[in-house]
Write a protein that holds these residues in place. Structure first.
Motif, short mmCIF file in Angstrom:
data_model
loop_
_atom_site.label_atom_id
_atom_site.label_comp_id
_atom_site.label_asym_id
_atom_site.label_seq_id
_atom_site.Cartn_x
_atom_site.Cartn_y
_atom_site.Cartn_z
N GLU A 249 0.83 -1.21 0.00
CA GLU A 249 0.00 0.00 0.00
C GLU A 249 0.86 1.26 0.00
O GLU A 249 0.55 2.23 -0.70
CB GLU A 249 -0.92 -0.01 1.23
CG GLU A 249 -2.02 -1.06 1.18
CD GLU A 249 -2.94 -0.95 2.38
OE1 GLU A 249 -2.78 -0.01 3.17
OE2 GLU A 249 -3.84 -1.81 2.51
N ALA A 250 1.95 1.23 0.79
CA ALA A 250 2.83 2.39 0.83
C ALA A 250 3.44 2.65 -0.54
O ALA A 250 3.57 3.81 -0.98
CB ALA A 250 3.94 2.17 1.86
N CYS A 251 3.79 1.59 -1.24
CA CYS A 251 4.35 1.75 -2.59
C CYS A 251 3.32 2.34 -3.53
O CYS A 251 3.62 3.25 -4.30
CB CYS A 251 4.84 0.39 -3.10
SG CYS A 251 5.47 0.45 -4.79
N GLN A 252 2.10 1.82 -3.47
CA GLN A 252 1.06 2.32 -4.36
C GLN A 252 0.77 3.81 -4.12
O GLN A 252 0.45 4.55 -5.06
CB GLN A 252 -0.22 1.49 -4.16
CG GLN A 252 -0.09 0.06 -4.65
CD GLN A 252 -1.24 -0.82 -4.23
OE1 GLN A 252 -2.02 -0.46 -3.32
NE2 GLN A 252 -1.38 -1.98 -4.85
N LYS A 253 0.90 4.23 -2.87
CA LYS A 253 0.68 5.64 -2.52
C LYS A 253 1.97 6.46 -2.63
O LYS A 253 1.95 7.67 -2.38
CB LYS A 253 0.14 5.73 -1.09
CG LYS A 253 -1.22 5.08 -0.90
CD LYS A 253 -1.64 5.15 0.57
CE LYS A 253 -2.98 4.46 0.80
NZ LYS A 253 -3.35 4.49 2.25
N ARG A 254 3.07 5.79 -2.98
CA ARG A 254 4.40 6.42 -3.08
C ARG A 254 4.81 7.06 -1.75
O ARG A 254 5.34 8.16 -1.69
CB ARG A 254 4.43 7.46 -4.20
CG ARG A 254 3.96 6.96 -5.57
CD ARG A 254 4.77 5.77 -6.07
NE ARG A 254 4.55 5.48 -7.48
CZ ARG A 254 3.89 4.40 -7.92
NH1 ARG A 254 3.37 3.54 -7.06
NH2 ARG A 254 3.75 4.19 -9.22
N GLU A 255 4.54 6.31 -0.67
CA GLU A 255 4.87 6.77 0.67
C GLU A 255 6.08 6.00 1.20
O GLU A 255 6.43 4.94 0.67
CB GLU A 255 3.68 6.57 1.61
CG GLU A 255 2.48 7.43 1.25
CD GLU A 255 1.28 7.16 2.15
OE1 GLU A 255 0.31 7.94 2.09
OE2 GLU A 255 1.31 6.15 2.90
#
Length: 444
Positions: A249-255
């Motif tokens: 999820e962090a990758c998808q949100k670029r977080e």
């Protein structure tokens, strides 16, 4: 001109080891040349030449006293010979001597070679309370010598001082935990710990120069194991403290990627688990996070992860592939987060269970049999799965050729549920030290 031999026993031993190593190199060169002529190489042309090296044969029959000076050449790893420090093992091992009937100094048996590390390493108190793998197994003396001659301590001693403000994170099951303990104890022996108290349980170590070692089964929220006895730091699905921990999820949100770990203050609170119950000797409210903190990873950090050997491996591998694909997509779109760490995959250490060519675990295991010495991973499902990761992520550990090291597993051992033949876990010190060496070597 006459040849002058060294006068001291230790110098003569060094010369003898060097001659054995040279003879081994010559033998390997001849064997490789013969295989090349007969076109008998296995696998694709891209495989390393080390795949054609004959396996280490039954190093020492269990239960026999062995003369160190007549067998060391069987342990020599041709990839390690060129390192002068690794050949001068007397510096690290301080090989004990005894007198023969004529009063001459001679090497004692391999059982008397000091351990690469011992109970001075605080983390061993934790792994022993959980698994009891230190100095036990089919051939613990041979495993210890293998670690010495593979240059594990030298590699860690040379590399860790170069790390500055970097975190090394290992994520995975009990095998990855063993590798973490190896890295922790090698770094302790190398004098790389910040202080004698700069660790928490078997989860985190603070090193000099501001660097850290961290182990977590659960970081990234990707892996699941179906363990009967969850560890004391397993995240709760409904606990807000663990929000923003899913790396996909962090990758998808670029977080940025986060994980949770213990603070230094937890050192004086957490104690090793009771071996009979697998429960920490001091219970902590799972909702009390005063001893934990969220750790933000940076581009200076390196994460090492493996898919595990447990029943939910297929699910784990799918999630890992999603993460690797997402990170690559972000990179190609110039959207990758500037703080994302480097992620590398540790190839699953091979199993050596009797009854299958590739050594995989299958019930029931005959307690009268021991681990296979060598297995063929050509058709191993895990090996094939991980081969498909090539090009997506750097894979660590395949060069070790652990498929030929079955005699360094635990073998028959007691557990809380009775006796088992354990051809998954390894004697310590031993093979997991070599994985730890590969980890530190891969960071630079």
């Amino acid at each position: 001109m006459p040849i002058t031999l060294p006068s001291s026993a230790s110098e003569r031993l060094k010369l003898l080891l060097a001659l054995f190593a040279l003879s081994r190199i010559i033998y390997l060169v001849v064997e490789i040349g013969r295989e090349a002529k007969t076109n008998n190489f296995r696998g694709s042309g891209s495989e390393k030449i080390t795949n054609s090296i004959p396996p280490i044969q039954g190093l020492f029959p269990v239960g026999q006293r062995r003369r160190l000076d007549t067998h060391l050449s069987q342990f020599v790893d041709p990839k390690s010979i060129l390192n002068k420090q690794q050949m001068q093992i007397s510096t690290d091992i301080s090989i004990a001597k005894s007198a023969d009937t004529d009063g001459n100094e001679v090497p004692v048996s391999v059982e008397d070679v000091p351990l690469v590390y011992d109970y001075k390493c605080p983390d061993l108190n934790w792994v022993e309370s959980q698994e009891g793998m230190f100095g036990k197994g089919i051939d613990p003396s041979g495993a210890n010598i293998l670690s010495h001659l593979s240059g594990t301590l030298a590699a860690v001693s040379e590399t860790l001082p170069l790390l500055k403000d970097r975190k090394t994170i290992i994520i995975g099951d009990s095998l990855m935990h063993q590798i973490y303990i190896s890295l922790s104890c090698l770094s302790h022996r190398a004098g790389a710990w910040e202080s004698v108290d700069s660790f928490v349980a078997d989860r985190r170590v603070w090193l000099k120069n501001g660097s850290e070692l961290i182990y977590s089964p659960w970081a990234s929220r990707i892996l699941h194991f179906n363990w009967k006895n969850p560890t004391h730091d397993k995240p709760s699905s409904d606990d807000p403290f663990y929000d923003n921990m899913d790396w996909v999820e962090a990758c998808q949100k670029r977080e940025p990627f986060l994980l949770h770990s213990y603070k230094k203050a937890a050192n004086s609170v957490l104690k090793p688990e009771d071996v009979s119950t697998r429960i920490p000797t001091l219970s902590i409210d799972p909702k009390d996070h005063s001893l934990q903190e969220k750790v933000v990873l940076t581009r200076e950090d390196t994460v090492f992860v493996s898919g595990s050997l447990h029943s939910r491996r297929a699910e784990n591998m799918r999630k890992l592939n999603h993460l690797f694909d997402c990170m690559e997509e972000a990179r190609l779109s110039n959207e990758d987060h500037p703080g994302w760490p480097t992620i590398k995959y540790i190839a699953s250490p091979p199993q050596h269970f009797p009854g299958s060519v590739d050594g995989h675990y299958a019930r029931p295991v005959d307690l009268s049999k021991t681990c296979l010495q060598t297995v063929d991973l050509t058709n191993n499902r895990f090996y094939k799965e991980e081969s498909r990761l090539e090009g997506k992520v750097s894979i660590i550990g395949r060069e070790i050729e652990a498929s030929k090291m079955g005699q360094f597993h635990m073998g028959l051992r007691p557990t809380l549920d009775g006796k088992v033949v354990d051809c998954t876990h390894w004697t310590m010190p031993g093979v997991t030290d070599i994985y730890a060496k590969e980890i530190v070597n891969s960071i630079f």
